[in-house]
Write a protein that holds these residues in place. Structure first.
Motif, PDB file in Angstrom:
ATOM      1  N   VAL A 178       0.849  -1.200   0.000  1.00 17.86           N
ATOM      2  CA  VAL A 178       0.000   0.000   0.000  1.00 17.86           C
ATOM      3  C   VAL A 178       0.882   1.247   0.000  1.00 17.86           C
ATOM      4  O   VAL A 178       1.750   1.386   0.861  1.00 17.86           O
ATOM      5  N   HIS A 179       0.658   2.141  -0.958  1.00 18.74           N
ATOM      6  CA  HIS A 179       1.390   3.413  -0.909  1.00 18.74           C
ATOM      7  C   HIS A 179       0.658   4.465  -0.087  1.00 18.74           C
ATOM      8  O   HIS A 179       1.248   5.461   0.322  1.00 18.74           O
ATOM      9  N   GLY A 180      -0.612   4.272   0.201  1.00 19.74           N
ATOM     10  CA  GLY A 180      -1.352   5.161   1.090  1.00 19.74           C
ATOM     11  C   GLY A 180      -1.689   6.519   0.509  1.00 19.74           C
ATOM     12  O   GLY A 180      -2.229   7.386   1.209  1.00 19.74           O
ATOM     13  N   ASN A 181      -1.404   6.721  -0.782  1.00 14.19           N
ATOM     14  CA  ASN A 181      -1.643   8.039  -1.376  1.00 14.19           C
ATOM     15  C   ASN A 181      -3.119   8.368  -1.537  1.00 14.19           C
ATOM     16  O   ASN A 181      -3.485   9.544  -1.649  1.00 14.19           O
TER      17      ASN A 181
ATOM     18  N   SER B 277       2.003  15.034 -10.981  1.00 13.75           N
ATOM     19  CA  SER B 277       2.468  13.935 -10.139  1.00 13.75           C
ATOM     20  C   SER B 277       1.297  13.017  -9.814  1.00 13.75           C
ATOM     21  O   SER B 277       0.141  13.299 -10.155  1.00 13.75           O
ATOM     22  N   LYS B 278       1.585  11.946  -9.136  1.00 19.37           N
ATOM     23  CA  LYS B 278       0.545  10.982  -8.780  1.00 19.37           C
ATOM     24  C   LYS B 278      -0.571  11.635  -7.952  1.00 19.37           C
ATOM     25  O   LYS B 278      -1.754  11.498  -8.260  1.00 19.37           O
TER      26      LYS B 278
ATOM     27  N   GLY C 221      -9.706  -4.882   5.917  1.00 18.22           N
ATOM     28  CA  GLY C 221      -9.501  -6.221   5.373  1.00 18.22           C
ATOM     29  C   GLY C 221      -9.502  -6.262   3.858  1.00 18.22           C
ATOM     30  O   GLY C 221      -9.822  -7.297   3.256  1.00 18.22           O
ATOM     31  N   TRP C 222      -9.132  -5.153   3.217  1.00 16.68           N
ATOM     32  CA  TRP C 222      -9.100  -5.119   1.751  1.00 16.68           C
ATOM     33  C   TRP C 222      -8.014  -6.054   1.224  1.00 16.68           C
ATOM     34  O   TRP C 222      -6.926  -6.146   1.787  1.00 16.68           O
ATOM     35  N   SER C 223      -8.307  -6.710   0.131  1.00 19.37           N
ATOM     36  CA  SER C 223      -7.397  -7.732  -0.402  1.00 19.37           C
ATOM     37  C   SER C 223      -6.598  -7.257  -1.615  1.00 19.37           C
ATOM     38  O   SER C 223      -5.798  -8.014  -2.148  1.00 19.37           O
ATOM     39  N   HIS C 224      -6.785  -6.025  -2.055  1.00 16.72           N
ATOM     40  CA  HIS C 224      -6.070  -5.546  -3.235  1.00 16.72           C
ATOM     41  C   HIS C 224      -4.803  -4.789  -2.829  1.00 16.72           C
ATOM     42  O   HIS C 224      -4.665  -4.331  -1.700  1.00 16.72           O
ATOM     43  N   HIS C 225      -3.854  -4.708  -3.767  1.00 10.63           N
ATOM     44  CA  HIS C 225      -2.693  -3.840  -3.583  1.00 10.63           C
ATOM     45  C   HIS C 225      -3.093  -2.417  -3.932  1.00 10.63           C
ATOM     46  O   HIS C 225      -3.860  -2.189  -4.869  1.00 10.63           O
ATOM     47  N   GLU C 226      -2.567  -1.461  -3.191  1.00 13.72           N
ATOM     48  CA  GLU C 226      -2.766  -0.055  -3.544  1.00 13.72           C
ATOM     49  C   GLU C 226      -1.433   0.496  -4.032  1.00 13.72           C
ATOM     50  O   GLU C 226      -0.621   1.001  -3.260  1.00 13.72           O
ATOM     51  N   VAL C 227      -1.176   0.339  -5.318  1.00 17.72           N
ATOM     52  CA  VAL C 227       0.078   0.782  -5.918  1.00 17.72           C
ATOM     53  C   VAL C 227      -0.234   1.542  -7.207  1.00 17.72           C
ATOM     54  O   VAL C 227      -1.355   1.497  -7.715  1.00 17.72           O
ATOM     55  N   GLY C 228       0.796   2.224  -7.714  1.00 13.16           N
ATOM     56  CA  GLY C 228       0.625   2.926  -8.980  1.00 13.16           C
ATOM     57  C   GLY C 228      -0.287   4.132  -8.857  1.00 13.16           C
ATOM     58  O   GLY C 228      -0.331   4.816  -7.828  1.00 13.16           O
ATOM     59  N   ALA C 229      -1.028   4.394  -9.923  1.00 12.39           N
ATOM     60  CA  ALA C 229      -1.900   5.581  -9.975  1.00 12.39           C
ATOM     61  C   ALA C 229      -3.031   5.472  -8.957  1.00 12.39           C
ATOM     62  O   ALA C 229      -3.520   4.380  -8.646  1.00 12.39           O
TER      63      ALA C 229
END
Length: 637
Positions: A434-437, A462-463, A597-605
């Motif tokens: 998770v990038h948390g953005n 930027s992102k 309990g989220w199962s996805h990655h939080e990456v990228g955009a």
């Protein structure tokens, strides 16, 4: 009304209490200037040196206890030190000042005892050992038991037992009456050896420092005495207590009253029957892997000075928000040591645990990548940094960590695409990256009033800038996007709904915002560039480091952050410049990811459609915004 001798006479002086050492220091300085050399002045110097050594001994023990990367598997109580305990033990060194004052008075009242004292006397060590074992140990045992009586415990001794987790400073935290009694008990062997003609300077230094060392040992909450020692020499367990032995006294207060020797608990039948089993259990488990955190925040070092803000350097300093100027002044002498330690960590090529806390019965830990902030911007270091981060992710995956959140530079877009590099390389990762953005964007966006019609955005492509621009244009807010790249601007504009694209406007100069009072700063701007903002402008920001507060006629927002829920336990250090209990939004984003309990990655955009979802989830779990604008908006107290 407080009981007599329960409060310290200088407790309202704060840091100025150290001025009470002034007469001793002045006496030493005066003697040096006037070339005087008397036994009295020599002992003033000895008292100052002993006081400094005692303080350093306790601080070194505190540092060792907080080195979680070394001691986590040997901890007796797995709970962390919270702010309440740290504040309660803030003036732990009162007893050193008290005993220094008593010693200086004793030198004047009984000069014959210290005049012409030799540096070394072998008989003195034998004498003081006999007096300690024969008098101090049993005397302390019975005095300690009396302090557990109803009146004495309530008015005096309960302060010492109020700390939930033992720490070297816990052993030093007590009322003035208790320390006066302890001073008498420790003074008996020293005065006795002098009266018998066996005293020496080395004896004083040795006994006092050994006494403090053993007190710190018993209150360290880290079991370092090997159980094998007791297996080889069974009777030795009655001659030296252990941290686990003393910890039982704070759990079952009717047992284990001894000073340093369990022999006296055995003699008077107050020895806790679980003492040796607990010691054996902790020593056996030390070689095993400890509890795995559910959540890890992967941080990094900003610079050498900020590395001194770690809890294992100074617990009190780490419990306050990092202030660069103060750090440079107070810790300048330690800068070379910190630099060498960081080089050692760098060479070790592994992340290390620096702090943890519990939230909703889940362990949250902070790991640090041993790299300085400037290294992230050097092209030839990026591969090595990514390797560090990748190894941390794989380690978390092997250990069973559920969520790992990347701090600011560890998710740099140019470095690894906000974590995309690792997720693509390791598609079977069980740990969620998770990038948390998303929550960072939500915090910034919820600082902006609903009636705002126009904003000026730097770092627009930027992102975070992209997500903020797309979100605001859907709210029919005109966004002046500062960028020289028309191609990147049009790419973002095409992502907006057709009826909202006209709200995104490309600008190439700061002059375009001279009539806009809402600036969202995602790229560092100079005081000269700030001067184009009109009077009354508020600078929202997501830039690291924060911009300089140059304009007195404008207001400046803090970096995006949120306050952790009130039920957080064991949190005792501040996250860099954040206030107590406040973490960066990217850290909070990982916490929400775990709690939901989220199962996805939080990456990228950033997925703009999830900004409100993540924000509402954060509020649902008790996380609170910390900016004054957002507090007002959501009526958060």
């Amino acid at each position: 009304m407080a009981a007599p001798l329960s409060a310290w006479p200088w407790e309202n002086l704060g840091i100025f209490k150290y001025l009470l050492y002034g007469p001793l220091l002045a006496k030493v300085i005066y003697s040096q200037i006037h070339q005087e050399d008397t036994f009295m002045i020599n002992w003033c110097l000895h008292i100052l040196i002993i006081s400094a050594l005692r303080g350093a001994l306790h601080i070194f023990w505190s540092s060792f206890v907080n080195m979680l990367f070394l001691t986590s598997n040997r901890r007796i109580n797995q709970q962390g030190y919270d702010f309440k305990q740290i504040d309660k033990e803030w003036d732990w060194d009162n007893f050193i000042l008290l005993q220094a004052s008593i010693a200086s008075m004793a030198c004047y009242i009984f000069p014959s005892f210290i005049e012409n004292v030799p540096v070394w006397n072998t008989k003195g060590f034998i004498t003081i050992l006999i007096l300690h074992v024969g008098i101090s140990e049993p005397l302390y045992y019975w005095v300690h038991r009396y302090f557990h009586g109803s009146y004495l415990f309530t008015h005096y001794h309960s302060i010492h037992h109020s700390s939930p987790v033992l720490h070297p400073f816990t052993g030093a935290t007590a009322t003035i009456l208790e320390h006066l009694v302890l001073t008498t008990i420790t003074g008996i062997p020293m005065m006795g050896s002098y009266m018998m003609g066996c005293g020496s300077t080395t004896l004083i230094y040795g006994y006092i420092l050994a006494f403090d060392f053993l007190r710190c040992l018993g209150h360290s909450n880290v079991e370092i005495v090997p159980h094998r020692l007791f297996e080889i020499f069974p009777f030795f367990r009655y001659l030296l207590y252990t941290p686990s032995y003393h910890s039982l006294h704070h759990i079952e207060m009717g047992t284990n009253f001894c000073l340093f020797m369990p022999l006296f608990d055995a003699i008077w039948k107050t020895l806790n029957t679980n003492s040796w089993d607990l010691h054996s259990q902790i020593c056996t488990n030390a070689g095993k892997k400890g509890r795995v955190p559910d959540f890890v925040f992967l941080a990094h070092v900003v610079d050498v000075s900020s590395s001194l803000h770690a809890p294992f350097v100074n617990r009190a300093f780490a419990s306050l928000p990092y202030a660069a100027n103060l750090a440079h002044m107070l810790f300048l002498p330690f800068w070379p040591v910190a630099f060498m330690v960081m080089l050692a960590m760098w060479a070790r090529a592994k992340t290390f645990l620096v702090s943890f806390y519990n939230l909703r019965d889940r362990l949250h830990a902070t790991w640090v990548v041993p790299r300085f902030g400037f290294q992230y911007f050097l092209p030839f270091t990026q591969e090595g940094i990514n390797k560090h981060i990748e190894e941390a992710l794989l380690r978390a995956d092997r250990d069973g960590v559920k969520v790992i959140s990347l701090a600011a530079l560890n998710k740099n877009e140019a470095l690894n695409g906000g974590g995309t590099l690792f997720v693509n390389k390791h598609p079977n990762l069980r740990v969620r990256v998770v990038h948390g953005n998303t929550l960072t964007a939500a915090v910034i966006l919820n600082e902006i009033h609903k009636d705002v019609k126009e904003v000026f955005l730097t770092g627009a492509t930027s992102k975070l800038g992209r997500a903020i621009a797309l979100y605001l244009c859907q709210r029919r807010v005109r966004v002046l996007m500062l960028t020289l790249s028309t191609e990147r601007f049009h790419k973002i504009q095409k992502e907006a709904p057709l009826d909202c694209q006209s709200y995104l406007v490309q600008v190439t100069k700061y002059q375009a915002a001279r009539n806009c009072k809402n600036w969202i700063v995602g790229k560092w701007i100079t005081p000269g560039e700030q001067s184009w903002a009109p009077k009354g402008t508020h600078f929202h920001q997501f830039v690291v480091p924060p911009i300089l507060s140059f304009r007195r006629d404008c207001t400046y927002g803090d970096l995006a952050a949120m306050r952790l829920p009130e039920d957080v336990q064991g949190l005792g250090n501040c996250e860099y410049t954040m206030d107590r209990g406040v973490v960066h939004a990217c850290h909070a984003g990982g916490v929400v990811h775990l709690l939901e309990g989220w199962s996805h990655h939080e990456v990228g955009a950033i997925d703009v459609d999830r900004i409100d979802l993540v924000w509402n989830a954060a509020l649902k779990h008790g996380l609170k915004p910390v900016s004054s604008v957002t507090k007002q908006k959501f009526n958060v107290r």
